[in-house]
Design a protein around this motif. Sequence first.
Motif, short mmCIF file in Angstrom:
data_model
loop_
_atom_site.label_atom_id
_atom_site.label_comp_id
_atom_site.label_asym_id
_atom_site.label_seq_id
_atom_site.Cartn_x
_atom_site.Cartn_y
_atom_site.Cartn_z
N CYS A 58 -1.09 6.79 2.45
CA CYS A 58 -1.75 5.98 3.47
C CYS A 58 -1.89 6.77 4.78
O CYS A 58 -2.96 6.78 5.39
N ALA A 59 -0.83 7.43 5.18
CA ALA A 59 -0.86 8.20 6.42
C ALA A 59 -1.87 9.33 6.35
O ALA A 59 -2.52 9.67 7.34
N GLN A 60 -2.04 9.92 5.17
CA GLN A 60 -2.94 11.05 5.02
C GLN A 60 -4.40 10.65 4.85
O GLN A 60 -5.30 11.39 5.27
N LEU A 61 -4.66 9.49 4.23
CA LEU A 61 -6.01 9.21 3.78
C LEU A 61 -6.71 8.02 4.43
O LEU A 61 -7.94 7.96 4.44
N SER A 62 -5.96 7.07 4.93
CA SER A 62 -6.57 5.80 5.33
C SER A 62 -7.58 5.90 6.47
O SER A 62 -8.53 5.13 6.52
N ASP A 63 -7.40 6.82 7.36
CA ASP A 63 -8.30 6.91 8.50
C ASP A 63 -9.65 7.55 8.16
O ASP A 63 -10.65 7.30 8.84
N ASP A 64 -9.69 8.35 7.11
CA ASP A 64 -10.89 9.13 6.83
C ASP A 64 -11.60 8.79 5.53
O ASP A 64 -12.69 9.29 5.28
N ASP A 65 -10.99 7.97 4.69
CA ASP A 65 -11.56 7.72 3.36
C ASP A 65 -11.46 6.22 3.05
O ASP A 65 -10.39 5.73 2.71
N ASP A 66 -12.57 5.53 3.17
CA ASP A 66 -12.57 4.07 2.98
C ASP A 66 -12.18 3.67 1.56
O ASP A 66 -11.52 2.64 1.38
N ARG A 67 -12.58 4.43 0.57
CA ARG A 67 -12.20 4.08 -0.80
C ARG A 67 -10.70 4.22 -1.02
O ARG A 67 -10.08 3.37 -1.64
N SER A 68 -10.13 5.26 -0.48
CA SER A 68 -8.68 5.44 -0.59
C SER A 68 -7.95 4.35 0.20
O SER A 68 -6.96 3.78 -0.28
N ARG A 69 -8.46 4.04 1.40
CA ARG A 69 -7.85 3.00 2.21
C ARG A 69 -7.86 1.67 1.47
O ARG A 69 -6.86 0.96 1.43
N ALA A 70 -8.98 1.34 0.84
CA ALA A 70 -9.08 0.07 0.11
C ALA A 70 -8.11 0.04 -1.08
O ALA A 70 -7.47 -0.98 -1.34
N ALA A 71 -8.01 1.15 -1.79
CA ALA A 71 -7.09 1.21 -2.94
C ALA A 71 -5.64 1.08 -2.47
O ALA A 71 -4.84 0.38 -3.10
N LEU A 72 -5.30 1.73 -1.38
CA LEU A 72 -3.94 1.64 -0.84
C LEU A 72 -3.67 0.25 -0.28
O LEU A 72 -2.58 -0.30 -0.47
N ALA A 73 -4.66 -0.35 0.38
CA ALA A 73 -4.49 -1.71 0.89
C ALA A 73 -4.21 -2.67 -0.26
O ALA A 73 -3.37 -3.57 -0.15
N SER A 74 -4.89 -2.48 -1.36
CA SER A 74 -4.66 -3.33 -2.54
C SER A 74 -3.25 -3.14 -3.08
O SER A 74 -2.58 -4.12 -3.44
N ALA A 75 -2.79 -1.92 -3.13
CA ALA A 75 -1.43 -1.65 -3.61
C ALA A 75 -0.39 -2.28 -2.70
O ALA A 75 0.57 -2.92 -3.17
N PHE A 76 -0.56 -2.12 -1.40
CA PHE A 76 0.39 -2.72 -0.45
C PHE A 76 0.33 -4.25 -0.51
O PHE A 76 1.36 -4.92 -0.38
N ASP A 77 -0.86 -4.79 -0.72
CA ASP A 77 -0.96 -6.24 -0.85
C ASP A 77 -0.21 -6.72 -2.10
O ASP A 77 0.46 -7.75 -2.07
N SER A 78 -0.31 -5.97 -3.18
CA SER A 78 0.42 -6.33 -4.40
C SER A 78 1.93 -6.25 -4.17
O SER A 78 2.69 -7.10 -4.65
N TRP A 79 2.37 -5.24 -3.46
CA TRP A 79 3.80 -5.08 -3.16
C TRP A 79 4.27 -6.24 -2.27
O TRP A 79 5.31 -6.84 -2.51
N ARG A 80 3.47 -6.55 -1.26
CA ARG A 80 3.79 -7.66 -0.38
C ARG A 80 3.86 -8.96 -1.18
O ARG A 80 4.75 -9.78 -0.97
N GLN A 81 2.97 -9.11 -2.12
CA GLN A 81 2.97 -10.32 -2.95
C GLN A 81 4.25 -10.41 -3.78
O GLN A 81 4.80 -11.51 -3.97
N LEU A 82 4.74 -9.30 -4.29
CA LEU A 82 6.01 -9.30 -5.03
C LEU A 82 7.15 -9.80 -4.13
O LEU A 82 8.00 -10.59 -4.58
N LEU A 83 7.16 -9.35 -2.89
CA LEU A 83 8.19 -9.80 -1.96
C LEU A 83 8.03 -11.28 -1.62
O LEU A 83 9.01 -12.03 -1.58
N ILE A 84 6.80 -11.72 -1.42
CA ILE A 84 6.54 -13.13 -1.14
C ILE A 84 7.00 -14.00 -2.31
O ILE A 84 7.65 -15.03 -2.12
N GLU A 85 6.68 -13.58 -3.52
CA GLU A 85 7.09 -14.34 -4.71
C GLU A 85 8.62 -14.40 -4.82
O GLU A 85 9.17 -15.44 -5.19
#
Length: 146
Positions: A58-85
């Motif tokens: 995320c630190a390396q790619l999110s600012d310059d690559d929208d596709r990578s940012r979206a994929a990482l955002a999805s992964a973090f959202d899934s991780w957050r969802q595990l914690l919420i559950e």
Amino acid sequence: MTLLLAEIEVQSRSVLAREEARLAGVRTLDGLRRWRDALVEANTLHDGSYGCALGALCAQLSDDDDRSRAALASAFDSWRQLLIETLARLRDLGVLTIEADPDKLGTGLLAALQGGHILAQNARSPRPMADALDMALDRIDAFADR
């Protein structure tokens, strides 16, 4: 799929599978602390330099690559969802009071974990990560149904 997106997919699957396995059995606040202990132990084995693979990407790619940012955002959202559950399960089991907000607490717990990883990596010590997680868990513990 680019090589970067493939790497994000591999790392995401690995992290999420590990976290799902660790969190699936959590039924108590002690269980949540054992989850914390496992994370800190893994960090300790590398003198704090064991950072989060997803956080590093995320630190390396999110600012310059929208596709990578979206994929990482999805992964973090899934991780957050595990914690919420996990937190919702604790609330449903009566471990946490009905006032506990799993969404808010899960977001804070993930933020503490990620920030803790970064600080531990920079300090070459697991202590900042342990402290950040302890603060988040203390907040969750404030909603314990005693």
